[in-house]
Design an enzyme around this catalytic site. Structure first.
Site: not given
Ligand code: MN
Length: 407
Positions: A117, A124, A189, A191, A223, A227, A230, A243, A247, A354
């Site tokens: 990834d 971002h 996420e 993507e 993804d 948080r 993380q 993560k 996915t 975000e």
């Molecule tokens: Mn990602």
């Protein structure tokens, strides 16, 4: 007259012809299909009938890997033949080869050996950098010089529609000592994923000028990210458990040949990257992206973000050239994610982190609820398409529902 009529808003006109793996009740063997409008075309059956002129045994496989490894010339030959067979010659096809999409079950299209990834959106990376390190140090010193990435987990890449169980792990929102919790800040996420077709030998990097020949096609990719887990675990080696629990990808792999008409110039890269990352050709892709959320109390999904693949700073060709510059070998079916695709405006951000600015600005839902991060029962869906003149080349959707953490 054609049996299959395709609506101008359909993601799957004759210009698309993506590939996926499907089965039916009548024939439960997973096999390769393509899609036209609301029909799946059984390519194993067409191959058995010798409609391609020669036989490609890989259409009876339960993954696209052997097809992907056949190389670009074969991909193009088959696409040309399908354009003819499903276009002017459609009426001559056996009815059994055309299956209404409501009658098929889709499967993971690829046997994914390795998953990587990236982190290729400047918007971002800047947003996350501001939140975690402040405006002055938003972008790390390496960011404008290389596509940052990490090696992810292939075993937990799942097909759209697979439920996602809220992960448990260590979190320390106020600093150590950590607690063992069900993640309180589960996120998505937005993507795109790209699949490697033909690979390279160990020790033999893929030059950027050839990178496009090795990329088979693309899917939507979510993804999922915890948080709080993380934030506690990521230094110094990057994301790990935050993560690796799921996915999600969309079922239809849209080929690079279908996407070629939607190439656009990428963003200006300043400073100019090192020569092994430099390319003259248009490297961006104009893919409209949309994220929606539906809570258990809502009757219909609510769009919470609109973005576009063209915002990405690093191209997928640059990602592949960078990935292999050490001599790292890619194999057919390897998956790469672009990283979260955020646009320049607040309504185009590609994650809840975000969109809600770390929970400071919750999203108001039509049900009267608000969201900082995903709650149990939420269904998160991403869609994407390229707009042509009177037609769309689309990806369908990738969707997933959050289930409560295991006791
Ligand atoms: Mn990602």
């Amino acid at each position: 007259m054609n049996l299959i009529q395709v609506h101008p808003d359909s993601d799957f006109p004759i210009q698309n012809l993506p590939y996926g793996i499907f089965s039916t009740q009548a024939n439960p063997d997973p096999r390769v299909g393509t899609r036209l409008g609301d029909f799946v075309i059984d390519l194993a059956l067409l191959d058995n009938e010798s409609l391609f002129g020669k036989q490609y045994a890989f259409f009876a496989d339960s993954s696209l890997n052997r097809f992907m490894s056949a190389g670009r010339e074969t991909w193009r030959d088959i696409r040309q033949q399908l354009t003819r067979l499903l276009g002017e010659e459609q009426a001559s096809l056996k009815k059994e080869a055309l299956i209404p999409v409501s009658e098929v079950q889709m499967h993971l299209p690829v046997n994914i050996g390795d998953y990587t990834d990236f982190y290729a959106s400047r918007e971002h990376a800047t947003n996350v950098g501001i939140m975690f390190r402040g405006r002055e140090n938003a972008l790390m010193p390496n960011w404008l010089h290389l596509p940052v990435g990490y090696h992810g987990r292939a075993s937990s890449v799942v097909l759209s529609g697979t439920d996602v169980i809220r992960p448990r792990g260590q979190a320390a929102p106020k600093g150590p000592p950590p607690e063992f919790v069900a993640s309180r800040s589960l996120d998505f996420e937005l993507e795109m994923g790209f699949f490697i077709g033909s690979g390279n030998e160990l020790g033999d990097p893929i030059p950027i000028a050839n990178a496009h020949e090795h990329i088979f096609g693309m899917v939507l990719l979510n993804d999922w990210s915890a948080r709080d887990i993380q934030a506690w675990e990521y230094q110094p080696l990057g994301p790990f458990l935050a993560k690796n629990f799921a996915t999600s990808i969309s079922p239809w792999v849209v080929t690079m040949d279908a996407l070629e008409p939607f190439r656009v110039a990428g963003p200006n890269q300043d400073p100019a990257p090192l020569s092994y990352l430099r390319s003259d050709s248009a490297s961006g892709l104009d893919i409209t992206l949309e994220v929606s959320l539906q809570s258990a109390r809502m009757d219909s999904p609510q769009v919470i973000s609109r973005s576009n693949m063209k915002h990405l700073y690093w191209s997928i060709e640059q990602m592949l050239a960078h990935h292999t510059i050490t001599g790292c070998n890619m194999r057919p079916g390897d998956l790469c994610g672009t990283g979260t695709i955020s646009g320049p405006t607040e309504d185009s951000y590609g994650s809840l982190l975000e969109l809600t600015w770390r929970g400071e600005k919750p999203i108001q839902l039509s049900s009267g609820e608000e969201r900082k991060f995903l709650q149990d029962g939420d269904v998160l869906t991403m869609k994407g398409y390229c707009q042509g003149d009177g037609y769309r080349v689309g990806f369908g959707e990738v969707t997933g529902k959050i289930l409560p953490a295991l006791k």
